[in-house]
Motif scaffolding. Structure first.
Motif, PDB file in Angstrom:
ATOM      1  N   ALA B  25      35.596   3.709 -15.567  1.00 10.27           N
ATOM      2  CA  ALA B  25      34.975   4.902 -15.010  1.00 10.27           C
ATOM      3  C   ALA B  25      34.761   4.775 -13.544  1.00 10.27           C
ATOM      4  N   TYR B  26      34.746   5.897 -13.015  1.00 13.16           N
ATOM      5  CA  TYR B  26      34.687   5.874 -11.474  1.00 13.16           C
ATOM      6  C   TYR B  26      33.349   6.991 -10.858  1.00 13.16           C
ATOM      7  N   ASP B  27      32.778   7.502 -12.160  1.00  7.83           N
ATOM      8  CA  ASP B  27      31.616   8.361 -11.742  1.00  7.83           C
ATOM      9  C   ASP B  27      30.490   7.672 -10.799  1.00  7.83           C
ATOM     10  N   ARG B  28      30.393   8.300  -9.803  1.00  7.12           N
ATOM     11  CA  ARG B  28      29.440   7.681  -8.958  1.00  7.12           C
ATOM     12  C   ARG B  28      27.891   7.474  -9.433  1.00  7.12           C
ATOM     13  N   GLU B  29      27.314   8.470 -10.064  1.00  4.41           N
ATOM     14  CA  GLU B  29      26.078   8.357 -10.781  1.00  4.41           C
ATOM     15  C   GLU B  29      26.060   7.126 -11.630  1.00  4.41           C
ATOM     16  N   LEU B  30      27.097   7.130 -12.632  1.00  2.66           N
ATOM     17  CA  LEU B  30      27.145   6.095 -13.626  1.00  2.66           C
ATOM     18  C   LEU B  30      27.278   4.819 -12.808  1.00  2.66           C
ATOM     19  N   VAL B  31      28.296   4.611 -11.654  1.00  2.00           N
ATOM     20  CA  VAL B  31      28.287   3.288 -10.787  1.00  2.00           C
ATOM     21  C   VAL B  31      26.539   2.887 -10.356  1.00  2.00           C
ATOM     22  N   HIS B  32      26.123   3.839  -9.655  1.00  2.55           N
ATOM     23  CA  HIS B  32      24.861   3.591  -9.119  1.00  2.55           C
ATOM     24  C   HIS B  32      23.795   3.176 -10.214  1.00  2.55           C
ATOM     25  N   SER B  33      23.760   3.789 -11.358  1.00  3.64           N
ATOM     26  CA  SER B  33      22.755   3.384 -12.366  1.00  3.64           C
ATOM     27  C   SER B  33      22.997   2.077 -12.968  1.00  3.64           C
ATOM     28  N   PRO B  55      25.889 -16.328  -7.545  1.00  4.97           N
ATOM     29  CA  PRO B  55      24.861 -15.313  -7.794  1.00  4.97           C
ATOM     30  C   PRO B  55      23.748 -15.038  -6.552  1.00  4.97           C
ATOM     31  N   THR B  56      23.708 -13.735  -6.422  1.00  2.00           N
ATOM     32  CA  THR B  56      22.583 -13.451  -5.420  1.00  2.00           C
ATOM     33  C   THR B  56      21.921 -12.178  -5.643  1.00  2.00           C
ATOM     34  N   LEU B  57      20.918 -11.970  -5.351  1.00  2.00           N
ATOM     35  CA  LEU B  57      20.178 -10.777  -5.062  1.00  2.00           C
ATOM     36  C   LEU B  57      20.958  -9.544  -4.404  1.00  2.00           C
ATOM     37  N   TYR B  58      21.003  -8.271  -4.640  1.00  2.00           N
ATOM     38  CA  TYR B  58      21.303  -7.331  -3.821  1.00  2.00           C
ATOM     39  C   TYR B  58      20.485  -6.039  -4.054  1.00  2.00           C
ATOM     40  N   ALA B  59      20.790  -4.991  -3.299  1.00  2.00           N
ATOM     41  CA  ALA B  59      20.119  -3.656  -3.418  1.00  2.00           C
ATOM     42  C   ALA B  59      21.243  -2.543  -2.870  1.00  2.00           C
ATOM     43  N   ARG B  60      20.931  -1.537  -3.106  1.00  2.00           N
ATOM     44  CA  ARG B  60      21.795  -0.406  -2.968  1.00  2.00           C
ATOM     45  C   ARG B  60      21.064   0.620  -2.166  1.00  2.00           C
ATOM     46  N   VAL B  61      21.522   1.080  -1.096  1.00  2.00           N
ATOM     47  CA  VAL B  61      21.024   2.368  -0.430  1.00  2.00           C
ATOM     48  C   VAL B  61      22.180   3.058  -0.272  1.00  2.00           C
ATOM     49  N   ASP B  62      21.924   4.466  -0.931  1.00  2.00           N
ATOM     50  CA  ASP B  62      23.257   5.333  -0.636  1.00  2.00           C
ATOM     51  C   ASP B  62      24.419   4.658  -1.318  1.00  2.00           C
ATOM     52  N   ALA B 135      14.792  -2.631   1.006  1.00  2.00           N
ATOM     53  CA  ALA B 135      15.364  -2.468  -0.119  1.00  2.00           C
ATOM     54  C   ALA B 135      15.623  -3.483  -1.136  1.00  2.00           C
ATOM     55  N   LEU B 136      15.801  -4.554  -0.758  1.00  2.00           N
ATOM     56  CA  LEU B 136      16.148  -5.539  -1.442  1.00  2.00           C
ATOM     57  C   LEU B 136      14.590  -6.053  -2.243  1.00  2.00           C
ATOM     58  N   VAL B 137      13.653  -6.024  -1.700  1.00  2.00           N
ATOM     59  CA  VAL B 137      12.217  -5.954  -2.124  1.00  2.00           C
ATOM     60  C   VAL B 137      11.924  -4.741  -3.156  1.00  2.00           C
ATOM     61  N   ASP B 138      12.181  -3.627  -2.932  1.00  2.00           N
ATOM     62  CA  ASP B 138      12.064  -2.674  -3.875  1.00  2.00           C
ATOM     63  C   ASP B 138      12.955  -2.528  -4.960  1.00  2.00           C
ATOM     64  N   HIS B 139      14.138  -3.256  -4.676  1.00  2.00           N
ATOM     65  CA  HIS B 139      15.218  -3.322  -5.863  1.00  2.00           C
ATOM     66  C   HIS B 139      14.624  -4.364  -6.916  1.00  2.00           C
ATOM     67  N   VAL B 140      13.799  -5.210  -6.647  1.00  2.00           N
ATOM     68  CA  VAL B 140      13.344  -6.068  -7.596  1.00  2.00           C
ATOM     69  C   VAL B 140      12.007  -5.590  -8.276  1.00  2.00           C
ATOM     70  N   VAL B 141      11.128  -4.884  -7.501  1.00  2.00           N
ATOM     71  CA  VAL B 141      10.201  -4.118  -8.018  1.00  2.00           C
ATOM     72  C   VAL B 141      10.035  -2.824  -7.284  1.00  2.00           C
ATOM     73  N   PRO B 142      10.355  -1.880  -7.758  1.00  2.00           N
ATOM     74  CA  PRO B 142       9.922  -0.514  -6.955  1.00  2.00           C
ATOM     75  C   PRO B 142       8.510  -0.305  -6.364  1.00  2.00           C
ATOM     76  N   GLY B 143       8.508  -0.160  -5.155  1.00  2.00           N
ATOM     77  CA  GLY B 143       6.904   0.028  -4.734  1.00  2.00           C
ATOM     78  C   GLY B 143       6.687  -1.055  -4.152  1.00  2.00           C
ATOM     79  N   ARG B 144       7.248  -2.436  -4.436  1.00  2.00           N
ATOM     80  CA  ARG B 144       6.779  -3.558  -3.866  1.00  2.00           C
ATOM     81  C   ARG B 144       6.901  -3.758  -2.186  1.00  2.00           C
ATOM     82  N   ALA B 145       7.949  -3.217  -1.826  1.00  2.00           N
ATOM     83  CA  ALA B 145       7.880  -3.405  -0.329  1.00  2.00           C
ATOM     84  C   ALA B 145       6.768  -2.961   0.649  1.00  2.00           C
ATOM     85  N   ASP B 146       6.194  -1.714   0.150  1.00  2.00           N
ATOM     86  CA  ASP B 146       4.999  -1.246   0.769  1.00  2.00           C
ATOM     87  C   ASP B 146       3.767  -2.093   0.328  1.00  2.00           C
ATOM     88  N   ASP B 147       3.641  -2.835  -0.589  1.00  2.00           N
ATOM     89  CA  ASP B 147       2.596  -3.868  -0.972  1.00  2.00           C
ATOM     90  C   ASP B 147       2.940  -5.266  -0.829  1.00  2.00           C
TER      91      ASP B 147
END
Lengths: 226, 226
Positions: B25-33, B55-62, B135-147
């Protein structure tokens, strides 16, 4: 006379990390336990000079790893065409927890991973192929190979199996809480670990399963409290 | 004028599988999810002609993926030294179920995976580096970068960040029950799927956490029934 396996894998230039060396381990039993607990590995190989990483099932028999696929799939075809085999890197990772430090910088994961470097070879004898396929089924659910129809000649012919020997191997492990800098100890942020584990749901029978066939013992959850 | 992202990634020779094409599948939303749900990716690169998969942590921005590490770690150093960047393959896999067929041959997994091919580049501006680390911190737990305490200048300097653009991308998905051959339908074996999912345990506070600091809302489980 039995050959006694050494208890550790000999470290090499490729299996000694450039950093966090205290997390690296070469203990054979530990490596085996990490490998045996996962379902999917990530198999890396080089194609036209570029890296390719594909998820695939695998199984361990003693100090051999097996992966399988259609005789038409790329890495399996490449290993068959390549003499003396296909250089691969096979990696298995368990994520055991999210590590929330007070500082963004010290956020981390608790994990256990194994990285295997080596050359994969196609299995050529029917005996080893059968044993590898049994191991692959039993790796998914122990005991299942004896409780399913074995591969017939046509299926065996359509399946290629690669063997990768465990010689150049390392584990890497992180456990425990966050490692914040001492000067951050009084910052007003919650800090600790969120444990992650795999949850097994209730088995879902196939639509056409005969109602008289019960869920086998090997799929039943252990008694509560275990 | 806004640039509208196309809804699908253009298939290429590398992202069209040689078999089981119906699973690609090549659907962008599906890939992002699929990318947004996992914690760890497996990053492949070539070192001295041989594949390496870590293995490594990662994050997506757009449509950008970020991975980070010590400025001394191998792939990050290699990407910095290499012009024009480091060819990589980044793969993310969720195992959703064990598929038990009546025949050993048709045993399988339900899974969702994404494979990204491309060239990783070191992030050079402080702004993009900070955004990637958030983004990497928020990818682990959304909202965590601000906290949590943001990275300071020394930490930023010690951290290298790689960017990989999502252009050559595919997802591969298997769902549903076993695909046994019709002639096996009456075999006396249980057949179906054992679902797997990730279980989040109760957060474990660090030993030195001030008792007045409560578990934050973003770590509390959703109300029962969700």
């Amino acid at each position: 006379m039995e050959y006694a396996m050494p208890d550790v894998y000999e470290p090499t230039d490729r299996t000694v990390p450039t950093r966090s060396r205290e997390r690296a381990a070469y203990d054979r039993e530990l490596v085996h336990s990490i490998l045996d607990e996962a379902y999917v590995c990530h198999l890396g190989f080089v194609r036209d000079g570029a890296p390719v990483v594909l998820p695939t099932l695998y199984a361990r028999v003693d100090d051999h790893l097996y992966v399988h696929g259609s005789t038409g799939s790329r890495p399996l075809r490449m290993a068959g065409e390549t003499d003396p085999g296909l250089p691969v890197c096979l990696t298995v990772t368990h994520v055991d927890g999210l590590v929330l430090a007070r500082s963004a910088f010290h956020h981390s994961m608790n994990y256990r991973s194994v990285v295997v470097h080596g050359t994969a070879h196609q299995v050529t004898t029917v005996e080893e192929k059968r044993a590898a396929l049994d191991a692959l089924v039993d790796h998914v659910v122990p005991g299942r190979a004896d409780d399913s129809r074995p591969a017939n000649a046509k299926e065996l012919a359509a399946t290629a199996v690669l063997r990768l020997d465990l010689t150049e191997v390392s584990a890497k492990i992180r456990t425990g809480g966050p490692n914040d800098d001492p000067e951050d100890a009084t910052l007003p942020y919650w800090t600790g670990v969120v444990p992650l584990s795999t949850r097994y749901g209730t088995p879902i029978p196939a639509d056409d399963l005969d109602e008289s066939i019960e869920v086998p013992e090997y799929l039943k959850p252990p008694p509560a409290g275990d």
